[in-house]
Scaffold this active site. Structure first.
Site, mmCIF file in Angstrom:
data_model
loop_
_atom_site.group_PDB
_atom_site.id
_atom_site.type_symbol
_atom_site.label_atom_id
_atom_site.label_comp_id
_atom_site.label_asym_id
_atom_site.label_seq_id
_atom_site.Cartn_x
_atom_site.Cartn_y
_atom_site.Cartn_z
ATOM 1 N N ASN A 53 45.727 37.974 56.112
ATOM 2 C CA ASN A 53 47.277 38.307 56.017
ATOM 3 C C ASN A 53 48.219 37.949 56.968
ATOM 4 O O ASN A 53 47.887 37.890 57.812
ATOM 5 C CB ASN A 53 47.202 39.868 55.774
ATOM 6 C CG ASN A 53 46.565 40.255 54.400
ATOM 7 O OD1 ASN A 53 46.858 39.965 53.287
ATOM 8 N ND2 ASN A 53 45.598 41.511 54.603
ATOM 9 N N HIS A 85 44.020 31.070 52.784
ATOM 10 C CA HIS A 85 42.846 31.371 53.266
ATOM 11 C C HIS A 85 42.166 30.410 54.125
ATOM 12 O O HIS A 85 42.417 29.338 53.947
ATOM 13 C CB HIS A 85 41.905 32.075 52.168
ATOM 14 C CG HIS A 85 42.355 33.289 51.556
ATOM 15 N ND1 HIS A 85 43.456 33.105 50.172
ATOM 16 C CD2 HIS A 85 42.671 34.410 52.058
ATOM 17 C CE1 HIS A 85 43.731 34.470 50.101
ATOM 18 N NE2 HIS A 85 43.153 35.292 51.090
ATOM 19 N N LYS A 130 46.933 27.122 67.334
ATOM 20 C CA LYS A 130 45.507 27.387 67.932
ATOM 21 C C LYS A 130 44.402 27.906 66.816
ATOM 22 O O LYS A 130 44.907 28.845 66.175
ATOM 23 C CB LYS A 130 45.687 28.527 69.178
ATOM 24 C CG LYS A 130 44.204 28.533 70.131
ATOM 25 C CD LYS A 130 44.067 27.320 70.864
ATOM 26 C CE LYS A 130 43.143 27.603 72.077
ATOM 27 N NZ LYS A 130 43.410 28.687 72.933
ATOM 28 N N HIS A 131 43.415 27.043 66.648
ATOM 29 C CA HIS A 131 42.438 27.515 65.581
ATOM 30 C C HIS A 131 43.151 27.655 64.279
ATOM 31 O O HIS A 131 42.984 28.474 63.536
ATOM 32 C CB HIS A 131 41.877 28.762 65.943
ATOM 33 C CG HIS A 131 41.102 28.618 67.167
ATOM 34 N ND1 HIS A 131 39.994 27.735 67.320
ATOM 35 C CD2 HIS A 131 40.923 29.666 68.137
ATOM 36 C CE1 HIS A 131 39.493 27.877 68.675
ATOM 37 N NE2 HIS A 131 39.991 28.870 69.048
#
Length: 529
Positions: free
Chosen positions: A423, A529, A280-281
């Protein structure tokens, strides 16, 4: 600059001869004179099309194995001449140069040759010189010349001629010129990229990237953003090479999330059993291995059923009917797998809006590649993160070594953590994630969020205790403070795998010892990231 330009003379020289016969015959039927070279000329003649060899126009034979044949003023003058310029017209008359109104060229198959594993000598021979030169000349002079570089534009050209009594419009020629310059740029990018790889140059002075439009998307991440999907033509299994069996068109977010799901599913070798990933996302919200695809899906779903709603499901093994029924029990945007049974496909057909993709196999998670990201004013380019720590490279730093079960869950969690936004904290137990904390500015917050999600699922599933009790944990980077270990201990974790390398490693290890947590260091991190 004229609008309508009658088509009287064409130069055709193609490597891909798809549709050539039909195009040539249609042009001849309109009275178009055709110039051509080599194999193209032969194919046209065999189709009954009168053809003039370029060598007759230039007065020079093809030479050097075909390397030199169209690089001549009689060709480039015909393509580049401005028909409204008196000086150009005078030069054409003085040198016997006739105008060329249409250029049809597709280039030597350099990309396909390289993809097929050709050696350097073979690849170099497939670097086209005359083709790009002619394409650029014709595209530059699109005020007068139509430049066709893609087979799929043949039908549009013939329709244009039909609509305009054998002429092309300026708007049509402009569109062809845009495509033509894009093709030569992509071709040069492929050659440059191949040479950089062959020479082992990671950071060439100029890095060129190119793609081919797969489809224009409805919108981007948000409805106010325009978006399109370009593919780079890589032959391996991917979202780009997958076949959509049913469902609405893929959105920008669907493609991004499905790519993330398939990449993570590929970390788990099909030969070692089924694995399921729910994303998801762009973050996994559940990952599991199982004795069957159904068991893997159910275990993955039980990590975070709330986040799985409207998610993307990827499997590393073919879909069967039982698994399909389970997936259909929850709203899902996309399902992708390397195979599917007829019964399963029939079940999915009952949900026509669900996007079902068939991958042509599973990607190789160790395959080298580049990860590229745009920033304001430029691009960041790095090697793709394909590293996976070898068992013998793990360093046990606590008095208690992990048990074989803990070690297996550590390595499972570590594979997942590589695909979680930093993180990242991943709790795993019995070959399944039981808590995932992603994308937090503080590592301890990721640890706490993952544990809280696990507690919530324990309540929803009616478990006697949170599944983090007895779990192994992976952290994508080192723990800067001992508070992260305290959070893991509070959740009941008994083992942790992390890179190490913090100034406070000693304090972190001491905290693990105090709570009886076995700790293993990998020596490398997996920021994402």
């Amino acid at each position: 600059m004229p609008d309508l330009v009658p088509l009287r003379r064409a130069l055709i020289s193609v490597s891909d001869k798809t549709g050539l016969t039909e195009l040539g015959q249609a042009l001849v039927a309109r009275g178009v004179e055709i110039l051509s070279t080599g194999g193209t000329a032969q194919a046209l003649r065999e189709a009954g099309c009168p053809v003039t060899d370029v060598a007759e126009v230039t007065g020079m034979p093809e030479m050097m194995g075909g390397r030199v044949k169209t690089l001549h003023p009689a060709v480039h003058g015909g393509l580049l001449a401005l028909r409204e310029d008196p000086a150009h017209l005078t030069a054409m008359e003085e040198h016997g140069i006739a105008p060329i109104d249409l250029l049809v060229v597709n280039l030597y198959p350099f990309e396909a040759t390289v993809a097929a594993g050709a050696d350097a000598a073979q690849a170099i021979e497939q670097i086209d010189i005359g083709g790009p030169a002619m394409i650029r000349a014709a595209a530059k002079n699109h005020a007068h010349v139509a430049a066709v570089v893609d087979v799929e534009d043949y039908a549009a050209l013939l329709a244009e001629l039909e609509a305009n009594d054998g002429a092309t419009t300026l708007a049509f020629r402009q569109g062809l010129a845009l495509t033509a310059f894009g093709r030569t740029a992509a071709y040069d990018a492929a050659v440059s990229g191949w040479m950089a790889g062959r020479l082992g140059v990671f950071a060439p002075r100029r890095r060129v990237m190119a793609g081919r439009l797969a489809e224009e998307l409805r919108y981007g991440e948000n409805p106010h953003q325009r978006a399109a999907f370009y593919t780079e033509g890589a032959p391996g299994p991917s979202v780009a090479s997958a076949t959509q069996l049913q469902g609405k068109s893929l959105s920008y977010n669907n493609i991004n999330d499905t790519d993330a799901a398939l990449a993570l599913a590929a970390e788990f070798a099909t030969a070692e059993g089924p694995a399921c990933v729910i994303v998801k996302h762009a973050n996994p919200c559940g990952v599991a291995r199982g004795a069957s695809a159904l068991e893997a899906y159910r275990k993955a779903l039980d990590c975070d059923r709330v986040s799985a709603f409207g998610g993307i499901v990827a499997l590393n093994t073919p879909l069967d009917a039982e698994t399909a029924r389970a997936i259909l029990g929850l709203f899902t945007e996309v399902v992708i797998a390397p195979g599917i049974s007829d019964e399963a496909q029939a079940l999915f057909a009952e949900k026509p809006n669900l996007r079902l993709l068939l991958a042509p196999g599973m990607p190789d998670p160790a395959e080298a590649g580049l990860a590229v990201r745009q920033v304001a004013g430029g691009w960041l380019v790095q090697d793709a993160d394909t590293r996976m720590v070898a068992p013998e490279a793990l360093q046990v730093v606590t008095k208690r070594a992990p048990t074989p079960v803990e070690l297996a869950d550590m390595r499972f969690a570590w594979a997942v953590a590589k695909h979680v936004k930093s993180n990242a904290i991943v709790y795993a137990k019995d070959g399944a994630t039981v808590g995932i904390g992603a994308g937090q500015m503080s590592r301890v917050d990721s640890a706490r969020i993952a544990a809280e999600k696990a507690r919530a699922m324990a309540g929803a599933l009616g478990l006697g205790e949170p599944p983090t009790v007895g779990a192994a944990v992976a952290s994508d980077a080192f723990f800067p403070f001992a508070d992260g270990i305290e959070a893991l201990a509070a959740a009941g974790a008994t083992a942790v795998i992390q890179p190490g390398g913090s100034m406070r490693d000693a304090e972190v290890i001491e905290a693990a010892e105090a709570h009886g947590i076995a700790m293993v260091l990998t020596g490398e991190r997996h920021f994402r990231h």
